[in-house]
Design an enzyme around this catalytic site. Structure first.
Site, PDB file in Angstrom:
ATOM      1  N   GLU A   1       0.835  -1.200   0.000  1.00  0.00           N
ATOM      2  CA  GLU A   1       0.000   0.000   0.000  1.00  0.00           C
ATOM      3  C   GLU A   1       0.869   1.249   0.000  1.00  0.00           C
ATOM      4  O   GLU A   1       1.809   1.370   0.785  1.00  0.00           O
ATOM      5  CB  GLU A   1      -0.921   0.012   1.214  1.00  0.00           C
TER       6      GLU A   1
ATOM      7  N   THR B   1      -3.844   5.043  -1.735  1.00  0.00           N
ATOM      8  CA  THR B   1      -4.861   5.595  -0.846  1.00  0.00           C
ATOM      9  C   THR B   1      -5.501   6.845  -1.432  1.00  0.00           C
ATOM     10  O   THR B   1      -5.047   7.390  -2.440  1.00  0.00           O
ATOM     11  CB  THR B   1      -4.284   5.908   0.544  1.00  0.00           C
TER      12      THR B   1
ATOM     13  N   HIS C   1     -14.023  -1.850  14.893  1.00  0.00           N
ATOM     14  CA  HIS C   1     -13.985  -0.429  14.551  1.00  0.00           C
ATOM     15  C   HIS C   1     -14.183   0.389  15.827  1.00  0.00           C
ATOM     16  O   HIS C   1     -14.988   0.034  16.687  1.00  0.00           O
ATOM     17  CB  HIS C   1     -15.106  -0.121  13.547  1.00  0.00           C
TER      18      HIS C   1
END
Length: 291
Positions: free
Chosen positions: A17, A48, A150
């Site tokens: 990433e 991103t 989360h």
């Protein structure tokens, strides 16, 4: 090439990433980092996307360049924050025109100064998944999941239900938020499998480079770190500063990767921090990534 198709060709893989540099003057340095890591032959790389699309144009141009210049299968992040159907549709069409047919659908974080109306046409990542799959069924769509739950979820059970729903709406795979306790990843996968969710779950590994960055990340994403590991990092900092923390962070990341692959993870998604040197240091002599 679709990531979902590529995953069927191997039993373990590496993905990377990157985040777009803020200014174009930084692009040559960024592409130098990508070039160094392209030699690792990642299955795919992701780029991103800023909250509210603030770096949307950069994401598109960077993703297109990575795909074209280095021949890497590329995935663009998309978020719900401030997203409208018309603008998002135009962006996805541009991705497809550039040969990019992979998207990571995310709700995105609330901007620090944001108001509730930042959720316009999409409130949840599952809304985004359904929108993309209905209009562009040929696109491969990934989503995120949270081994530590989360931070806005009231419980692990509630978070698991939201994850189940999101994966049931058409996600081709999921990438986890960072975590430090491998058992959390194992538990998440087992719970999803018990719910008849067999979507591939790719563990995300983020190297610790400093105590300051670690504490900031833990505060932002709600991840937990085993006390033993935190004390090891703190001791390293007290004895050798951030240089020692980085060395310990590399050791921890290497250990995570070995454990995760031993548990049967389909691959490893490494958050590169746009730092080729640290990634190469982590991955040195890890032959289990060759297969």
């Amino acid at each position: 090439m679709k990531i979902s198709d590529l995953m069927h060709t191997t039993d373990r893989f590496l993905s990377l990433e990157f985040f777009p540099p803020k200014g174009q003057t930084e692009w040559p340095s960024f592409f130098k980092q990508v070039n160094q890591l392209a030699g690792l032959n990642p299955l795919f790389v992701s780029v991103t996307y800023g909250a509210g699309g603030k770096t949307q144009d950069n994401t598109l141009e960077i993703a297109s360049s990575v795909h074209e210049q280095f021949g890497l299968t590329t995935m663009s992040h998309l978020t719900c924050v401030g997203a409208e159907k018309k603008g998002l549709a135009e962006y996805i069409d541009k991705l497809l025109d550039a040969g990019i047919e992979n998207i990571l659908a995310l709700r995105g974080d609330m901007p620090s100064a944001g108001a509730p109306d930042v959720w316009t046409d999409f409130s949840y990542a599952s809304d985004l998944v359904q929108f993309v799959k209905k209009r562009w069924p040929e696109v491969c769509v990934g989503t995120a999941c949270y081994p530590d739950a989360h931070p806005e979820s009231s419980s692990i059970e509630e978070d698991l239900e939201w994850t189940r729903h999101k994966l049931s709406t058409g996600s081709d795979f999921a990438i986890t938020q960072l975590f430090f306790d491998v058992r959390r990843y194992q538990d998440l996968v087992l719970r999803l499998r018990a719910l008849q969710i067999n979507t591939p779950i790719i563990p995300g590994v983020l190297p610790v480079l400093s105590m300051q960055s670690l504490n900031r990340i833990l505060a932002l994403c709600g991840a937990n770190i085993p006390l033993k590991l935190y004390l090891e990092l703190q001791t390293a900092y007290e004895t050798g500063g951030d240089k020692a923390v980085r060395a310990k962070g590399v050791e921890i990341a290497r250990g995570q990767i070995k454990e995760l692959l031993a548990l049967g993870a389909p691959g490893i998604h490494l958050y590169t921090l746009n730092n080729a040197d640290i990634c190469l240091e982590i991955l040195t002599d890890l032959p289990m990534l060759d297969g």
